[in-house]
Scaffold this motif. Sequence first.
Motif, mmCIF file in Angstrom:
data_model
loop_
_atom_site.group_PDB
_atom_site.id
_atom_site.type_symbol
_atom_site.label_atom_id
_atom_site.label_comp_id
_atom_site.label_asym_id
_atom_site.label_seq_id
_atom_site.Cartn_x
_atom_site.Cartn_y
_atom_site.Cartn_z
ATOM 1 N N ARG A 11 87.679 73.982 109.699
ATOM 2 C CA ARG A 11 87.694 73.023 108.937
ATOM 3 C C ARG A 11 89.246 72.915 108.258
ATOM 4 N NH1 ARG A 11 83.248 71.445 104.800
ATOM 5 N NH2 ARG A 11 82.655 69.799 106.074
ATOM 6 N N GLU A 12 89.517 74.295 107.695
ATOM 7 C CA GLU A 12 90.875 74.431 107.190
ATOM 8 C C GLU A 12 92.118 73.980 108.241
ATOM 9 O OE1 GLU A 12 93.501 74.844 104.209
ATOM 10 O OE2 GLU A 12 91.112 74.825 104.220
ATOM 11 N N LEU A 13 91.601 74.660 109.653
ATOM 12 C CA LEU A 13 92.987 74.303 110.626
ATOM 13 C C LEU A 13 92.788 72.658 110.766
ATOM 14 C CD1 LEU A 13 94.659 75.709 112.599
ATOM 15 C CD2 LEU A 13 92.699 75.765 114.104
ATOM 16 N N ARG A 14 91.693 72.249 110.810
ATOM 17 C CA ARG A 14 91.858 70.675 111.083
ATOM 18 C C ARG A 14 92.509 69.918 109.975
ATOM 19 N NH1 ARG A 14 91.413 68.800 116.170
ATOM 20 N NH2 ARG A 14 90.414 66.728 114.945
ATOM 21 N N LEU B 85 81.401 67.002 112.756
ATOM 22 C CA LEU B 85 80.970 66.901 111.325
ATOM 23 C C LEU B 85 81.721 67.942 110.390
ATOM 24 C CD1 LEU B 85 77.046 67.178 111.891
ATOM 25 C CD2 LEU B 85 78.563 65.253 111.218
ATOM 26 N N LEU B 86 82.401 68.634 110.888
ATOM 27 C CA LEU B 86 83.294 69.705 110.016
ATOM 28 C C LEU B 86 84.476 68.764 109.508
ATOM 29 C CD1 LEU B 86 82.631 73.056 111.548
ATOM 30 C CD2 LEU B 86 82.078 72.537 109.437
ATOM 31 N N GLN B 87 84.698 67.682 110.117
ATOM 32 C CA GLN B 87 85.858 67.064 109.816
ATOM 33 C C GLN B 87 85.769 66.184 108.799
ATOM 34 O OE1 GLN B 87 88.235 65.114 113.276
ATOM 35 N NE2 GLN B 87 86.881 66.599 114.631
ATOM 36 N N ASN B 88 84.667 66.057 108.379
ATOM 37 C CA ASN B 88 84.014 65.200 106.945
ATOM 38 C C ASN B 88 83.886 66.264 105.986
ATOM 39 O OD1 ASN B 88 82.657 63.884 105.050
ATOM 40 N ND2 ASN B 88 81.016 63.328 106.316
ATOM 41 N N HIS C 131 83.779 78.888 119.466
ATOM 42 C CA HIS C 131 85.195 78.482 119.277
ATOM 43 C C HIS C 131 86.377 79.549 118.788
ATOM 44 C CE1 HIS C 131 83.514 74.317 119.858
ATOM 45 N NE2 HIS C 131 82.667 74.617 119.053
ATOM 46 N N GLY C 132 85.728 80.676 118.519
ATOM 47 C CA GLY C 132 86.738 81.589 118.108
ATOM 48 C C GLY C 132 87.197 82.056 116.929
ATOM 49 N N LEU C 133 86.557 80.993 115.906
ATOM 50 C CA LEU C 133 86.735 81.135 114.642
ATOM 51 C C LEU C 133 85.610 80.625 113.811
ATOM 52 C CD1 LEU C 133 89.178 78.180 113.706
ATOM 53 C CD2 LEU C 133 88.036 78.377 115.838
#
Length: 293
Positions: free
Chosen positions: A289-292, A250-253, A281-283
């Motif tokens: 979301r920013e990393l993706r 969902l965080l990719q939306n 997940h370590g973050l």
Amino acid sequence: MTLSPCEPVPVAAGLPSRALADSAELDWAGVRVREMSDPHVADFALPPVESLTVVVVTAGSYVVESGTGKGRRHALVAPGTSSVNAPNREVRARWRSSSRVPFRSVHLSLATSVVEQTREALGRPSRSVDPDYLRRDDAFVEAAVTELGRAARLGLPALHAQTVAQSVASHLLLGTAAENDRLGGGLPAPVLGVVVDLMHERLADPLTLDELAAAAHLSRHHFLRRFAASTRTTPMRYLTSLRLQRAQELLQNDDLTVQAVAARCGYPNPAHFTSAFRREHGLTPSAYRELRR
């Protein structure tokens, strides 16, 4: 250890999965790696092949049932879990999941000659039992096979691939004292499937251990014991893992706020969601979301 540069690696035809990457054209003697996209519903039989196959799940989770009759086994597989199919054995498997998370896996096939050369180098008897199991949590196998998937995507040299693959063969052969985990006392595959489907259906809602036990028609105590025998974890830890896998999706939306994602994954308190996501997940969710992006 030297391998013939022309040695083919037999793999079973008929898998219901789609190959996303395949090392077949990379001339990795005795070693073949495929990254696969797996369907949410499958029921198949594969003929015996002269290779040892290691499968590591990289995304998605489902109950898989393997074999027939008294030899039937079942397990709940999830990212990081691995299975091994010994050479010259027919494979029969099926699974069904209502999850919306994409299923991915990496398949490593080792030619029989690679296994035998590794066995000889280790001083193991030539007729010793080949590794064969349906589910195991093995951090070494997960890391090594995942690296081979990356190597297949990037077309890395044979030396690197063969070195990593042979280390997997050595690790598995040295570990055969703990051969064939049978998941004794676990939940029957249909019951485990009902429980996992209920988890997927209730990711956004409160779900208690008593409700899960009732779905399995067991007391709380017996459900806990038998679920752990099948999955190597507790029901609530597994539910948390499913919720946080869904959160990743969902965080990719970008149209959803972190608070909205938290609510859809069963966390009415965003701070609790952030803490749980960081532990898993370590973050933080925002950093993920920013990393993706």
